[in-house]
Scaffold this motif. Structure first.
Motif, PDB file in Angstrom:
ATOM      1  N   ASN A 104      12.133  31.629  74.064  1.00 16.49           N
ATOM      2  CA  ASN A 104      11.425  31.127  75.247  1.00 16.49           C
ATOM      3  C   ASN A 104       9.939  31.459  75.242  1.00 16.49           C
ATOM      4  N   ARG A 105       9.523  32.591  74.697  1.00 19.89           N
ATOM      5  CA  ARG A 105       8.100  32.949  74.701  1.00 19.89           C
ATOM      6  C   ARG A 105       7.267  32.079  73.754  1.00 19.89           C
ATOM      7  N   ARG A 113      13.546  29.557  85.920  1.00 18.16           N
ATOM      8  CA  ARG A 113      13.951  30.937  85.646  1.00 18.16           C
ATOM      9  C   ARG A 113      15.407  31.014  85.181  1.00 18.16           C
ATOM     10  N   ILE A 116      15.708  30.090  81.506  1.00 23.05           N
ATOM     11  CA  ILE A 116      15.237  31.146  80.608  1.00 23.05           C
ATOM     12  C   ILE A 116      16.225  32.316  80.572  1.00 23.05           C
ATOM     13  N   TRP A 133      17.617  22.717  75.414  1.00 27.95           N
ATOM     14  CA  TRP A 133      18.414  23.932  75.335  1.00 27.95           C
ATOM     15  C   TRP A 133      19.878  23.547  75.365  1.00 27.95           C
TER      16      TRP A 133
END
Length: 161
Positions: A104-105, A113, A116, A133
Motif C-alpha cells: 500500500n505505501r 482505510r 488498506i 486488490w
C-alpha cells in the motif's frame, strides 16, 4: 498470445487482459480495413461475421465469439487460454499495461482505510494509475471462471465441443 478485439467484444478484451494476454482493443471508429491491418500476427476476436470472413480470406487467425459473455468465455478457452488469474502476469483491463504487485505505501494514492487494513498486496498499473486488490470483485471473477470451466466441461461431455 496477442489479440485484436473489435469494439463489439469489449468485455472479452478485459477478460483476456486479466488472464494475462496483450490485447489491442479497436474502437468503434475504426473501419474493418484498419482492424485487418492491425491483426497481422495477432488473433482477431470478433462478433462481426463479415469481418471474420474477410480476415480468414487474408489467412489471418480469427475467431467469432457469441454475444453471451459466458458462451464467449467458453469459446476463447477453446483457443488454449488458461482460465486462471495469475497476479504476476495479469494486465490492466483498461490500458493493457502489465500490472505490478505492490504494498500500500507504494501506491501513491489514497485508498479507503478498510481496504488498506484488509489487504497487504495490491496490483498497480503504472501507466494509468489504477489500483486493484483482492477483494469481492476478484472473488466474483474467480467464480465466473469456475462457471466457465463447468460449462466447458458440460459441453465437452454433451458433445457440444
Amino acid at each position: 498470445m496477442e489479440f485484436i478485439v473489435d469494439s463489439m467484444s469489449g468485455k472479452i478484451a478485459k477478460w483476456l487482459r486479466i488472464l494475462g494476454h496483450s490485447v489491442k482493443y479497436v474502437s468503434p471508429k475504426e473501419d474493418d480495413s484498419s482492424v485487418l491491418k492491425l491483426a497481422g500476427g495477432a488473433v482477431l476476436i470478433t462478433r462481426d461475421h463479415e469481418l471474420l470472413e474477410r480476415a480468414r480470406k487474408m489467412n489471418l487467425e480469427a475467431h467469432e465469439v457469441p454475444q453471451d459473455l459466458m458462451a464467449a468465455m467458453v469459446s476463447i478457452s477453446n483457443l488454449g487460454i488458461r482460465l486462471r488469474i495469475d497476479p504476476r502476469g495479469t494486465r490492466c483491463p483498461f490500458c493493457d499495461e502489465p500490472l505490478s504487485i505492490v504494498r500500500n505505501r507504494e501506491i501513491g494514492i489514497e485508498l479507503p482505510r478498510e481496504v488498506i487494513r484488509g489487504h497487504r498486496r495490491f496490483l498497480l498499473c503504472r501507466k494509468c494509475g489504477k489500483v486493484f486488490w483482492f477483494g469481492s470483485h476478484y472473488w466474483k471473477m474467480l467464480g465466473t471462471l469456475a462457471r466457465v470451466k463447468e460449462k466447458r466441461e458440460e459441453m465437452r461431455i454433451g458433445g457440444g465441443l
